[in-house]
Design a protein around this motif. Structure first.
Motif, PDB file in Angstrom:
ATOM      1  N   CYS B  52       0.825  -1.205   0.000  1.00 53.47           N
ATOM      2  CA  CYS B  52       0.000   0.000   0.000  1.00 53.47           C
ATOM      3  C   CYS B  52       0.860   1.255   0.000  1.00 53.47           C
ATOM      4  O   CYS B  52       0.341   2.355  -0.095  1.00 53.47           O
ATOM      5  CB  CYS B  52      -0.945   0.011   1.183  1.00 53.47           C
ATOM      6  SG  CYS B  52      -0.112   0.344   2.736  1.00 53.47           S
ATOM      7  N   ASP B 220      -4.062   2.910   1.191  1.00 51.76           N
ATOM      8  CA  ASP B 220      -4.404   1.883   0.216  1.00 51.76           C
ATOM      9  C   ASP B 220      -3.931   2.366  -1.148  1.00 51.76           C
ATOM     10  O   ASP B 220      -4.159   3.523  -1.506  1.00 51.76           O
ATOM     11  CB  ASP B 220      -5.920   1.644   0.208  1.00 51.76           C
ATOM     12  CG  ASP B 220      -6.299   0.526  -0.748  1.00 51.76           C
ATOM     13  OD1 ASP B 220      -5.565  -0.487  -0.776  1.00 51.76           O
ATOM     14  OD2 ASP B 220      -7.303   0.667  -1.449  1.00 51.76           O
ATOM     15  N   GLU B 223      -2.261   5.721  -1.499  1.00 51.66           N
ATOM     16  CA  GLU B 223      -2.941   6.942  -1.075  1.00 51.66           C
ATOM     17  C   GLU B 223      -3.441   6.810   0.350  1.00 51.66           C
ATOM     18  O   GLU B 223      -3.693   5.701   0.833  1.00 51.66           O
ATOM     19  CB  GLU B 223      -4.122   7.230  -2.017  1.00 51.66           C
ATOM     20  CG  GLU B 223      -3.668   7.656  -3.387  1.00 51.66           C
ATOM     21  CD  GLU B 223      -4.820   7.804  -4.363  1.00 51.66           C
ATOM     22  OE1 GLU B 223      -5.965   7.915  -3.884  1.00 51.66           O
ATOM     23  OE2 GLU B 223      -4.566   7.783  -5.567  1.00 51.66           O
ATOM     24  N   ILE B 225      -6.320   7.090   2.925  1.00 56.70           N
ATOM     25  CA  ILE B 225      -7.786   7.037   2.863  1.00 56.70           C
ATOM     26  C   ILE B 225      -8.380   7.843   3.998  1.00 56.70           C
ATOM     27  O   ILE B 225      -9.361   8.557   3.833  1.00 56.70           O
ATOM     28  CB  ILE B 225      -8.277   5.570   2.945  1.00 56.70           C
ATOM     29  CG1 ILE B 225      -7.530   4.682   1.949  1.00 56.70           C
ATOM     30  CG2 ILE B 225      -9.773   5.483   2.734  1.00 56.70           C
ATOM     31  CD1 ILE B 225      -7.790   5.007   0.499  1.00 56.70           C
ATOM     32  N   GLN B 226      -7.788   7.712   5.179  1.00 60.41           N
ATOM     33  CA  GLN B 226      -8.319   8.443   6.334  1.00 60.41           C
ATOM     34  C   GLN B 226      -7.231   8.620   7.375  1.00 60.41           C
ATOM     35  O   GLN B 226      -6.412   7.720   7.589  1.00 60.41           O
ATOM     36  CB  GLN B 226      -9.496   7.672   6.949  1.00 60.41           C
ATOM     37  CG  GLN B 226     -10.200   8.459   8.057  1.00 60.41           C
ATOM     38  CD  GLN B 226     -11.470   7.763   8.538  1.00 60.41           C
ATOM     39  OE1 GLN B 226     -11.837   6.701   8.041  1.00 60.41           O
ATOM     40  NE2 GLN B 226     -12.137   8.372   9.505  1.00 60.41           N
ATOM     41  N   SER B 239     -15.100   5.436   4.851  1.00 58.44           N
ATOM     42  CA  SER B 239     -15.267   4.649   3.635  1.00 58.44           C
ATOM     43  C   SER B 239     -15.450   3.182   3.997  1.00 58.44           C
ATOM     44  O   SER B 239     -15.177   2.770   5.121  1.00 58.44           O
ATOM     45  CB  SER B 239     -14.034   4.808   2.750  1.00 58.44           C
ATOM     46  OG  SER B 239     -12.907   4.363   3.469  1.00 58.44           O
ATOM     47  N   PHE B 241     -13.693   0.884   2.790  1.00 58.13           N
ATOM     48  CA  PHE B 241     -12.345   0.317   2.964  1.00 58.13           C
ATOM     49  C   PHE B 241     -11.896   0.425   4.418  1.00 58.13           C
ATOM     50  O   PHE B 241     -11.449  -0.553   5.021  1.00 58.13           O
ATOM     51  CB  PHE B 241     -11.353   1.033   2.043  1.00 58.13           C
ATOM     52  CG  PHE B 241      -9.959   0.487   2.164  1.00 58.13           C
ATOM     53  CD1 PHE B 241      -9.592  -0.651   1.467  1.00 58.13           C
ATOM     54  CD2 PHE B 241      -9.030   1.095   3.000  1.00 58.13           C
ATOM     55  CE1 PHE B 241      -8.326  -1.179   1.598  1.00 58.13           C
ATOM     56  CE2 PHE B 241      -7.751   0.561   3.133  1.00 58.13           C
ATOM     57  CZ  PHE B 241      -7.404  -0.562   2.426  1.00 58.13           C
ATOM     58  N   VAL B 242     -12.030   1.623   4.987  1.00 58.23           N
ATOM     59  CA  VAL B 242     -11.571   1.820   6.366  1.00 58.23           C
ATOM     60  C   VAL B 242     -12.426   1.007   7.332  1.00 58.23           C
ATOM     61  O   VAL B 242     -11.914   0.351   8.239  1.00 58.23           O
ATOM     62  CB  VAL B 242     -11.585   3.314   6.736  1.00 58.23           C
ATOM     63  CG1 VAL B 242     -11.288   3.507   8.214  1.00 58.23           C
ATOM     64  CG2 VAL B 242     -10.580   4.076   5.884  1.00 58.23           C
TER      65      VAL B 242
END
Lengths: 336, 373
Positions: B52, B220, B223, B225-226, B239, B241-242
């Protein structure tokens, strides 16, 4: 293996005293026993056989010749064939006479020629090993640092000279180094020198020849060692503030000592006994034990003294190496 | 507890500023436009799966890789172009990278020697470090004579000996077994607080990130994500994903129906009732959204609850007993499998619910989070 046991027990009483009538039975039993013994051997064998091959090889091609040379070194020179006296012979057909002549070894110590030749060889080998190391280390380092695809090509280049006979390559140096050889002609043509430099038939040419010929034996073990070096160790050193040169001295170099030792032994040992290079490239003042050995054997036909020289050389080399390995093994043991 | 204490301390002085950093290896973009600020004294985690870009980012801070574009500032100073040995950071390597030919003492002293400190000072600092990691007895040993846990501590001591402004930790605990890892997590946090050094840690283990960090950045595909503190990351993922990466979650896909300021409702084919969320969200009516409900926030029972929203009936298809908690897998009539965890308060807890039972599940309107991506 258990089913062999009754057979063995059956043989024991038979072996002590067998009545005439059982003679045939015994013979059959014996052959049965032998085949069983064979099969038992072979069954242990499989693996044993694999281990046995190198031992048999060493026995046939190292230990046996060594024993013969060792034996001859205790004989005395005589005219005839073979050109040495027997150690063990029947005296007047009644008793065994064993004659060990240690005079050959005494002779080695008394005649300064031999001691000088030994020292000369050790000096030659030491200097050549250092030169080989100085040339070989950067090369091995560069190969280990190269990209994997380039690496194989570079290794191939290191091994490439082996495709031409060693003897021819040494001869080729004569062509390069002699007074009207390639190098002198080139230097004179450029005007750097007015008369040919004495490049051949001196210690310089011998050093050059040995360093050139044995370089692959230094590079390969060094490369194998350096290639294994964990990159993260160098990153850690850099991270802790070590400049590249310092990291090399404090991390790479100490960790490559096993490679340096292996490469140096591979160069040093054959260099001590080297004959071809000093004979072809060396001058009359290049005194090395290999040449002394050769002239003792072929010129003087004194096999016993030649053998003693060979044995002494072996001892001189093997003892320090064994000591070294002993201490190294002990260190390794202490560490684990 | 340590984590919460650290989180409540205000950390506002930026120590590391990463600005639009991109790193490409050939055609592959390992880090894609990352910007983040890490404050003095934080224990900051970069969390994500393998590949990642989290390790690449760490290596760029350490100086082992140069960004393709973007800047990294440490303490306000642009460190682009500075060699690793010139940077005021130290790194603890995943493999520990201890020098095998040096003793524990020599390993720890290595960095101090490079700085040319006087001998007495080096000796003092090494002794301090050995005391910090409780390895005084092993000072004269070589790394290969130590256990994995002891090596980890030597690596920590070595990287802290120079008192760096920032300590970078690359998967610092991944080589330890579970028990030791859990204990070491807390020790690391204690050491971090004691020395007040900024820690930047790379990990793939969300529990580890959660236990130790003041703030976490979930990454991820190169980048971020949070970025949030562990509590917010868990309760308010931004998201799918998170939400899915950070702990386990039940995710219902549906369409936003009523979109009010203080509540929203969602229709999902995966659950027979309406989904009612007691807070407004930033989305349009008719938009596809996902509702995330943590397994421990779902109630399970044999009787129908007295609610009309966030409720459905299903069959228990699996039970996982974990000692402290039990996890029930409930297959709803829609075919959706919902995971429900229940603490085992009494020894016989939930014993009445067993395989193939028909059960009701429901959750409170404030227990779920809606994500739009």
């Amino acid at each position: 293996m258990t089913h062999v046991r009754p057979e063995e027990q059956a043989r024991e009483p038979g072996a002590v005293g067998v009545p005439e009538a059982e003679e045939g039975v015994r013979a059959r039993r014996m052959t049965g026993h032998v085949s069983r013994w064979m099969s038992r051997r072979l069954r242990i064998g499989g693996r044993g056989l694999v281990i046995a091959i190198p031992y048999v090889w060493l026995l046939l091609f190292f230990l046996l010749p060594f024993a013969i040379v060792f034996k001859i070194s205790f004989a005395e020179y005589r005219l005839g064939l073979p050109p040495y006296t027997a150690l063990v012979e029947w005296a007047e057909g009644t008793y065994l006479r064993i004659q060990l002549a240690i005079g050959n070894y005494q002779f080695l110590l008394e005649d300064p020629l031999y001691v000088e030749a030994y020292l000369g060889s050790l000096k030659m080998a030491t200097v050549s090993t250092i030169l080989t190391l100085l040339v070989g280390y950067p090369m091995a380092y560069a190969i280990a640092k190269a990209r994997p695809s380039t690496r194989n090509m570079l290794l191939l280049l290191v091994i490439l000279p082996f495709w031409t006979s060693f003897l021819i390559r040494v001869y080729a140096w004569i062509g390069i180094l002699k007074s009207n050889g390639l190098l002198n002609n080139f230097l004179m043509w450029t005007g750097i020198i007015n008369e040919p430099l004495p490049l051949l038939y001196n210690e310089f040419s011998v050093y050059l020849g040995i360093t050139y010929s044995y370089l692959p034996f230094m590079i390969l073990p060094l490369y194998a060692n350096l290639e294994k070096l964990d990159r993260s160790l160098l990153e850690a050193a850099a991270d802790l503030g070590a400049k590249p040169w310092k990291a090399f001295l404090t991390v790479t170099l100490p960790l490559s000592v096993p490679g340096i030792v292996a490469g140096s032994l591979l160069v040093f040992i054959p260099a001590v006994g080297e004959f071809v290079i000093p004979d072809l490239l060396g001058g009359p003042e290049t005194l090395m034990i290999g040449r002394v050995l050769w002239s003792e054997f072929f010129n003087n036909r004194d096999w016993p003294v030649a053998s003693a020289v060979a044995i002494a050389m072996l001892v001189l080399l093997v003892v320090p190496i064994m000591l070294f390995q002993h201490y190294q093994a002990r260190d390794a043991k202490k560490e684990s | 507890m340590t984590t919460l204490a650290a989180a409540t301390r205000t950390r506002t002085k930026p120590i590391i500023q990463i600005q639009d950093v991109v790193k490409k290896f050939g055609d592959f973009t390992a880090v894609n436009g990352v910007s983040l600020t890490i404050n003095q004294g934080e224990l900051f985690s970069l969390l994500g799966g393998s590949g990642c870009g989290k390790s690449t980012l760490l290596r760029m801070i350490a100086g082992f890789e140069e960004p393709t574009s973007g800047r990294i500032l440490i303490d306000g100073q642009d460190i682009s172009g500075l060699a690793p040995y010139e940077r005021p950071v130290n790194m603890m390597f995943q493999s520990y990278a201890l020098f095998p030919h040096m003793t524990v003492e020599q390993n720890i002293a290595f960095g101090l020697k490079q700085d040319g400190l006087p001998k007495a000072e080096i000796k003092k600092r090494v002794a301090e470090m050995l005391e910090l990691v409780e390895l005084g007895r092993f000072a004269k040993r070589k790394p290969q004579q130590l256990s994995g846990g002891q090596r980890q501590r030597v690596a920590l001591a070595r990287s802290l000996a120079k008192r760096p402004k920032v300590l970078l930790l690359d998967e610092p605990l991944s080589a330890l077994d579970k028990k030791l890892r859990e204990r070491t997590q807390l020790e690391l946090v204690d050491i971090q607080e004691e020395l007040d050094v900024t820690f930047v840690m790379v990990t793939h283990d969300q529990e580890e990130a959660m236990t130790m960090s003041t703030r976490v950045a979930v990454m991820d595909a190169g980048e971020i994500i949070q970025i949030d503190n562990p509590h917010a990351m868990y309760e308010y993922p931004n998201s799918r994903f998170v939400a899915e990466f950070f702990g386990s979650v039940n995710m219902f896909e549906g369409v936003l129906d009523e979109d009010e300021a203080d509540y929203v409702t969602i229709q999902s084919p995966e659950i027979s009732s309406r989904i009612y969320v007691s807070h407004g969200i930033a989305a349009r009516q008719g938009q596809t959204v996902w509702v995330a409900v943590r397994p421990e926030k779902v109630f399970i029972g044999r009787q129908a609850p007295d609610v009309t929203d966030n409720v459905d009936q299903g069959t228990v298809t699996d039970i996982v007993y974990l000692g402290g908690i039990s996890t029930y897998m409930v297959t709803l009539d829609s075919g959706k499998v919902v995971r429900v965890t229940v603490p085992n308060i009494t020894r016989q807890a939930q014993a009445d619910i067993t395989w193939e039972d028909r059960v009701w599940i429901h959750w409170n309107p404030e227990s779920c989070v809606v994500v739009t991506q």
